[in-house]
Design a protein around this motif. Structure first.
Motif, PDB file in Angstrom:
ATOM      1  N   ILE A  97       0.858  -1.187   0.000  1.00 46.89           N
ATOM      2  CA  ILE A  97       0.000   0.000   0.000  1.00 46.89           C
ATOM      3  C   ILE A  97       0.892   1.233   0.000  1.00 46.89           C
ATOM      4  O   ILE A  97       1.776   1.369   0.845  1.00 46.89           O
ATOM      5  CB  ILE A  97      -0.927   0.049   1.225  1.00 46.89           C
ATOM      6  N   GLY A  98       0.647   2.125  -0.949  1.00 48.73           N
ATOM      7  CA  GLY A  98       1.433   3.348  -1.020  1.00 48.73           C
ATOM      8  C   GLY A  98       0.983   4.403  -0.033  1.00 48.73           C
ATOM      9  O   GLY A  98       1.774   5.250   0.389  1.00 48.73           O
ATOM     10  N   ASP A  99      -0.303   4.373   0.332  1.00 49.00           N
ATOM     11  CA  ASP A  99      -0.856   5.385   1.242  1.00 49.00           C
ATOM     12  C   ASP A  99      -1.642   4.735   2.372  1.00 49.00           C
ATOM     13  O   ASP A  99      -2.827   4.985   2.539  1.00 49.00           O
ATOM     14  CB  ASP A  99      -1.749   6.358   0.466  1.00 49.00           C
ATOM     15  N   PRO A 100      -0.995   3.891   3.164  1.00 49.22           N
ATOM     16  CA  PRO A 100      -1.731   3.135   4.189  1.00 49.22           C
ATOM     17  C   PRO A 100      -2.098   3.956   5.416  1.00 49.22           C
ATOM     18  O   PRO A 100      -1.377   4.878   5.812  1.00 49.22           O
ATOM     19  CB  PRO A 100      -0.740   2.029   4.560  1.00 49.22           C
ATOM     20  N   ILE A 101      -3.235   3.620   6.003  1.00 44.82           N
ATOM     21  CA  ILE A 101      -3.637   4.177   7.287  1.00 44.82           C
ATOM     22  C   ILE A 101      -4.212   3.048   8.132  1.00 44.82           C
ATOM     23  O   ILE A 101      -4.690   2.056   7.603  1.00 44.82           O
ATOM     24  CB  ILE A 101      -4.682   5.302   7.140  1.00 44.82           C
ATOM     25  N   VAL A 102      -4.141   3.216   9.434  1.00 47.10           N
ATOM     26  CA  VAL A 102      -4.733   2.250  10.365  1.00 47.10           C
ATOM     27  C   VAL A 102      -5.981   2.896  10.957  1.00 47.10           C
ATOM     28  O   VAL A 102      -5.900   3.918  11.640  1.00 47.10           O
ATOM     29  CB  VAL A 102      -3.755   1.859  11.485  1.00 47.10           C
ATOM     30  N   VAL A 103      -7.129   2.302  10.672  1.00 43.93           N
ATOM     31  CA  VAL A 103      -8.415   2.875  11.067  1.00 43.93           C
ATOM     32  C   VAL A 103      -8.924   2.212  12.339  1.00 43.93           C
ATOM     33  O   VAL A 103      -8.920   0.986  12.454  1.00 43.93           O
ATOM     34  CB  VAL A 103      -9.454   2.693   9.933  1.00 43.93           C
ATOM     35  N   SER A 104      -9.365   3.028  13.284  1.00 46.31           N
ATOM     36  CA  SER A 104      -9.897   2.482  14.537  1.00 46.31           C
ATOM     37  C   SER A 104     -11.386   2.757  14.718  1.00 46.31           C
ATOM     38  O   SER A 104     -12.040   2.126  15.556  1.00 46.31           O
ATOM     39  CB  SER A 104      -9.135   3.053  15.734  1.00 46.31           C
TER      40      SER A 104
END
Length: 253
Positions: A97-104
Motif C-alpha cells: 500500500i502506497g498510502d496506508p492508514i490504520v483505522v480504529s
C-alpha cells in the motif's frame, strides 16, 4: 596422562545428565497459534466465478492506483497514518500500500463506532468506506433498529495474498489495501446484528443488512454477501477493484 584425565572428567560430567535431571527443567507452556481477539471468520473469496455484465456509474470508471500521500484527510474517520507497506516483507512483492492508514473507528454526530480490530487500508479506499459507514450504515441502524452502532466487526483489511487464498493467480484486493469484510455490527444496547444469522430474515436486523448491502453497491465495485456463494455466508466483502478492460463492471451479489 593429562589428556586421558581430561576425557575422564568430561565423560563423568555427561553421565550426571540423567533423564530425570533433564525432565526436571521447567517446560514453557504452549502458546496459542493466534489471538482469540481477532476476526471470528476467514476473509473469503474475492470475486465470484462469473462477472455480471452490469455497467457501473462513471464514478467507478477510473479508480486510481495506490499512490503515496503525504497527508490523508478524511472527515469523520478515526485513524493514524503509517509508512508505505512493502509486500516484499510478506513474501510477495506485488502486495503493498502506497498510502496506508490504520483505522480504529468513525465519528457520526454525537456517536462513535469503533472497529473490533484495527483495520489497515489505503487512504483512497478509506474515503469510500467512510462515506458508506457514516452516510449509510450508521443512519440505517438508527432508523431500523432505533439505536446507534457501537462496534464494527470486520477483518483486518490488508492481507498479502492471492484471490481465494491460493498460492498463485490474480492478486487479492486485500493485498492492496482496497478491500474489507464485515461479519457483524454491535449496537449501543448490546444487540448484535450478524451477517450469518440475520441475513435474509424478515426482521429489523435482516432489513438493516439488506439496506446497507444495497447502498454499498452504489459506492464499491465489488459487493459480495451471503447470496453470492457459500464462501460469503458469514460476511459481506467490499472492494474497489477494477472489473473488465474498462473497469465498467459492477459485481453486486
Amino acid at each position: 596422562m593429562l589428556k586421558a584425565a581430561f576425557l575422564l572428567c568430561v565423560l563423568s560430567g555427561s553421565l550426571l545428565l540423567t533423564p530425570s535431571s533433564v525432565s526436571s527443567e521447567p517446560v514453557p507452556s504452549a502458546k496459542p497459534l493466534q489471538s482469540t481477539d481477532g476476526p471470528v471468520f476467514l476473509e473469503g473469496i474475492d470475486v465470484p466465478p462469473v462477472k455480471p455484465a452490469t455497467a457501473v456509474s462513471p464514478a467507478f470508471d477510473e479508480i486510481a492506483d495506490n499512490v503515496g500521500r503525504t497527508n490523508c484527510e478524511i472527515a469523520g474517520l478515526i485513524f493514524q497514518q503509517m509508512p508505505s507497506v512493502d509486500g516484499t516483507a510478506d513474501g510477495d512483492a506485488a502486495c503493498g500500500i502506497g498510502d496506508p492508514i490504520v483505522v480504529s473507528g468513525v465519528n457520526h454526530r454525537k456517536s462513535k463506532a469503533t472497529f473490533r480490530v484495527p483495520v489497515t487500508v489505503s487512504c483512497e479506499f478509506a474515503e469510500i468506506l467512510t462515506g458508506w459507514l457514516v452516510k449509510d450504515v450508521l443512519p440505517e441502524a438508527k432508523k431500523r433498529l432505533g439505536v446507534d452502532v457501537r462496534r464494527l466487526g470486520s477483518g483486518p483489511g490488508y492481507q498479502c495474498r492471492r484471490r481465494n487464498n491460493k498460492p498463485d493467480g490474480k492478486l487479492s484486493e486485500h493485498a492492496l489495501g482496497k478491500a474489507i469484510d464485515f461479519s457483524e455490527f454491535q449496537m449501543t444496547d448490546g444487540t448484535v446484528v450478524s451477517i450469518e444469522k440475520d441475513w435474509g430474515t424478515d426482521t429489523p436486523k435482516g432489513k438493516f443488512l439488506k439496506a446497507i448491502h444495497k447502498s454499498a453497491c452504489k459506492r464499491f465495485t465489488t459487493v459480495l454477501g451471503p447470496d453470492a456463494d457459500p464462501n460469503h455466508k458469514s460476511h459481506i466483502h467490499l472492494d474497489v477493484g477494477c472489473h473488465g478492460k474498462k473497469c465498467t463492471y459492477l459485481i453486486c451479489q
